[in-house]
Scaffold this active site. Structure first.
Site, PDB file in Angstrom:
ATOM      1  N   HIS A  70     -40.871 -35.253  -5.831  1.00  0.00           N
ATOM      2  CA  HIS A  70     -39.463 -34.661  -5.721  1.00  0.00           C
ATOM      3  C   HIS A  70     -38.438 -35.246  -6.614  1.00  0.00           C
ATOM      4  O   HIS A  70     -37.405 -34.938  -7.047  1.00  0.00           O
ATOM      5  CB  HIS A  70     -38.868 -35.086  -4.483  1.00  0.00           C
ATOM      6  CG  HIS A  70     -38.027 -33.859  -4.023  1.00  0.00           C
ATOM      7  ND1 HIS A  70     -36.568 -34.396  -3.497  1.00  0.00           N
ATOM      8  CD2 HIS A  70     -37.602 -32.553  -3.789  1.00  0.00           C
ATOM      9  CE1 HIS A  70     -35.855 -33.494  -3.464  1.00  0.00           C
ATOM     10  NE2 HIS A  70     -36.578 -32.336  -3.470  1.00  0.00           N
TER      11      HIS A  70
ATOM     12  N   LYS B  20     -36.612 -36.268 -10.075  1.00  0.00           N
ATOM     13  CA  LYS B  20     -36.046 -35.509 -11.269  1.00  0.00           C
ATOM     14  C   LYS B  20     -35.488 -36.361 -12.291  1.00  0.00           C
ATOM     15  O   LYS B  20     -34.343 -36.968 -12.072  1.00  0.00           O
ATOM     16  CB  LYS B  20     -34.906 -34.484 -10.476  1.00  0.00           C
ATOM     17  CG  LYS B  20     -35.432 -33.439  -9.630  1.00  0.00           C
ATOM     18  CD  LYS B  20     -34.391 -33.031  -8.632  1.00  0.00           C
ATOM     19  CE  LYS B  20     -34.949 -31.789  -7.692  1.00  0.00           C
ATOM     20  NZ  LYS B  20     -35.977 -32.427  -6.870  1.00  0.00           N
TER      21      LYS B  20
ATOM     22  N   LYS C  92     -27.639 -35.433  -3.969  1.00  0.00           N
ATOM     23  CA  LYS C  92     -27.837 -36.206  -2.414  1.00  0.00           C
ATOM     24  C   LYS C  92     -27.146 -37.423  -2.855  1.00  0.00           C
ATOM     25  O   LYS C  92     -27.391 -37.893  -3.909  1.00  0.00           O
ATOM     26  CB  LYS C  92     -29.247 -36.326  -2.248  1.00  0.00           C
ATOM     27  CG  LYS C  92     -30.115 -35.015  -1.915  1.00  0.00           C
ATOM     28  CD  LYS C  92     -30.694 -34.719  -3.292  1.00  0.00           C
ATOM     29  CE  LYS C  92     -31.801 -33.629  -2.951  1.00  0.00           C
ATOM     30  NZ  LYS C  92     -31.285 -32.373  -3.227  1.00  0.00           N
TER      31      LYS C  92
ATOM     32  N   HIS D  15     -26.619 -29.411  -4.115  1.00  0.00           N
ATOM     33  CA  HIS D  15     -28.156 -29.901  -4.183  1.00  0.00           C
ATOM     34  C   HIS D  15     -28.020 -31.346  -4.572  1.00  0.00           C
ATOM     35  O   HIS D  15     -29.136 -31.962  -4.407  1.00  0.00           O
ATOM     36  CB  HIS D  15     -28.764 -29.134  -5.192  1.00  0.00           C
ATOM     37  CG  HIS D  15     -30.088 -29.044  -5.046  1.00  0.00           C
ATOM     38  ND1 HIS D  15     -30.970 -29.769  -5.807  1.00  0.00           N
ATOM     39  CD2 HIS D  15     -30.985 -28.834  -4.151  1.00  0.00           C
ATOM     40  CE1 HIS D  15     -32.304 -29.828  -5.448  1.00  0.00           C
ATOM     41  NE2 HIS D  15     -32.398 -29.220  -4.506  1.00  0.00           N
TER      42      HIS D  15
END
Length: 600
Positions: free
Chosen positions: A252, A254, A485, A483
């Protein structure tokens, strides 16, 4: 009706759902290509993605128009036994959804009988396909001005199409990040979860499209084959598969590593490498300074920052055990990262004990907050705020993980800090409501990037009483669904910030880790990465960041204040608010494009 099904009714219509044995999070993969081909009429994205993203892609390409249904009620329904909690949800109280349910005898069925499935409504018949118009935000601001506006934190939001230009001031598009104005690219690495290679290659400027590119991914089986097929036409692309041995684990993270003739840059962000994530969503980016190359013969200790960023980045890359990434570790050793002021907070899959237990996940965050955080008078009563785009299974009540180990990590600050009763130290969770999604720039399809599933939601209705709306009016981004966090510790008057974290990690045990063996072992399923901002690393003697109440204010008073990307204080859900759940219909109210949501 399928096994384990139940029914609901909300202000957005009556509907029937089927339970699943598996939790629904962003990391869930779509069905195999064979099952996907059953519905040939619906287009599928050419890249691998979650089922929620896949549904969003279908609905954008083949929207279902809203039609007034006044006076047309579904067939009479019998009542369902429900749990009602403070959030207003009406959901099954069972925590054993994976077990077959025993039918109740007819003569005993009263309030526990299930709701009949609504009769087909012609409003759920697709309208003709409409092509989505892809537009890139206009580049009205000099990139160097954008970089300067982000100092000293170097924290940026992504550009959003469809909002006033002033609200894109200081924001970046992926094309800006890869622009030759930021450096003359030699080679690069892209770490991500969801990757559209043809789209990604178009984001690189023409002169860099043949430069070596390494893509680090977590795809397996059919989705891995699709990714390799996408990469095949590009001779400059190599693929590196991250090992994912844990069930429900994902790659996950990025991140971009950009090697220039002039130096090296690290970019840690929250966007998937697909069009939708850089179009009309709120995303976060940390962009490092340009790291110069160290002189020949420099000490092995040269080039490290006060935050130990270089060593931590090397440890993270080393966790992949990849020959390709070891080459990049050698490159990083050759550069001066001493100007870095953020701490790296990562997760890598595995079970960790002893000293390794604090290397990753929420225990890594706990250690940094304990050792590097500044003890502030009265901070015990400051709220902890979490904001995310997906939610995992938290357990049957808050004591199982959220209000025990995870909350303890987020509430740590400095050595010797005392913990007050939970009621005096509130936890506030920001997650979009149904109306947030419905009125967004994308409408209901924006919910494809918010993959909270009904199978998980109905098991943890206790969680929804913590929820606060997504609200970003001062930044002009309330309608650009998040999107991003973020997690932070905020003063009760919302003017001071003890710390701030932007990360890929959603609210889940898979991302942050969960303790096992009576706390002796931390179990993490996924790769995640983020950066932590602490006042001490920015030479702020007060021990707190001032909060920039209007992130576009240009006055001197706002200089050095931290740009929190949403309105403060958080606004609790109102009585009719419901958290967005992606895999149920919303048919009684149109979205911003006049459509309804009918997932299959």
């Amino acid at each position: 009706m399928s096994r384990g099904s139940s029914s609901q009714q909300s202000s957005h219509g009556k509907w029937t759902l089927s339970s699943s044995d598996e939790e629904s999070e962003e990391h869930k993969k779509p069905p195999s290509s064979s099952s996907a081909s059953r519905d040939a009429a619906d287009p599928s994205p050419r890249f691998s993605c979650s089922e929620a993203r896949k549904e969003s892609h279908k609905r954008k390409s083949n929207p279902v128009k809203f039609e007034e249904t006044t006076g047309r009620e579904p067939s009479p329904a019998k009542k369902l036994k429900v749990d009602r909690d403070d959030s207003g949800w009406c959901l099954s109280s069972s925590d054993e959804e994976s077990k077959p349910r025993i039918p109740v005898k007819k003569e005993k069925e009263t309030s526990s009988q299930r709701l009949e499935a609504p009769r087909p409504n012609k409003s759920c018949s697709p309208s003709p396909k409409t092509a989505e118009k892809y537009k890139t935000p206009s580049d009205s601001q000099d990139p160097w001005d954008v970089l300067q506006s982000g100092e000293p934190f170097r924290f940026y939001l992504t550009k959003v199409t469809g909002i006033k230009p002033k609200y894109n001031a200081g924001a970046l598009h992926i094309k800006d990040i890869l622009s030759p104005l930021f450096g003359t690219l030699v080679s690069s690495v892209q770490f991500n979860y969801c990757i559209d290679i043809p789209w990604l290659m178009k984001q690189y400027p023409d002169e860099f499209r043949n430069k070596p590119l390494l893509i680090v991914h977590g795809e397996k089986q059919e989705s891995k084959a699709r990714l390799h097929e996408q990469a095949h036409p590009y001779e400059n692309i190599r693929l590196c598969q991250a090992r994912l041995d844990m069930a429900f684990g994902t790659h996950h993270t990025k991140m971009m590593l950009l090697l220039y003739e002039e130096g090296l840059r690290v970019v840690i962000h929250t966007s998937n490498l697909i069009h939708d994530d850089w179009h009309q969503k709120t995303q976060g980016i940390w962009l490092s300074p340009l790291y110069p190359k160290l002189p020949e013969g420099s000490s092995s200790l040269a080039g490290e920052s006060v935050t130990n960023f270089r060593a931590d980045l090397m440890a993270y890359l080393g966790s992949y055990n990849s020959t390709s990434l070891r080459e990049w570790m050698d490159i990083i050793k050759q550069h001066d990262l001493s100007e870095t002021r953020v701490y790296l907070v990562g997760s890598t899959p595995g079970r960790y004990q002893g000293h390794d237990k604090e290397k990753w996940g929420h225990l890594r965050l706990r250690k940094l907050l304990r050792e590097k955080g500044s003890l502030i008078s009265g901070v015990e009563a400051w709220p902890v705020i979490g904001q995310f785009s997906s939610i995992g299974s938290m357990g049957t009540d808050q004591s199982k993980w959220l209000h025990s180990e995870f909350s303890e990590s987020l509430k740590t600050l400095g050595k010797g800090m005392k913990t007050l009763p939970k009621a005096e130290n509130p936890l506030q969770l920001i997650y979009p409501s149904v109306d947030n999604v419905r009125t967004s720039l994308e409408g209901y399809p924006a919910g494809g990037s918010l993959p909270y599933g009904i199978q998980t939601a109905q098991k943890q209705t206790w969680l929804h009483s913590y929820f606060h709306r997504w609200k970003a009016e001062t930044s002009g981004r309330s309608r650009a669904m998040p999107h991003i966090k973020t997690y932070m510790r905020l003063s009760p008057d919302s003017r001071e910030l003890a710390w701030f974290l932007v990360t890929s990690a959603n609210l889940s045990k898979a991302a942050w880790g969960a303790l096992e063996k009576s706390g002796a072992q931390l179990f993490i399923r996924s790769y995640e990465l983020g950066v932590l901002f602490l006042p001490s690393a920015f030479d702020i003697d007060a021990g707190t960041f001032r909060v920039k109440m209007n992130i576009y204010a240009g006055n001197k008073d706002s200089m050095g204040a931290f740009p929190v990307p949403y309105d403060l204080p958080p606004e609790h859900y109102a009585g009719k608010d419901r958290p967005w759940v992606w895999n149920i219909p919303y048919v009684n109210a149109p979205d911003s494009h006049g459509n309804i949501w009918c997932p299959k």
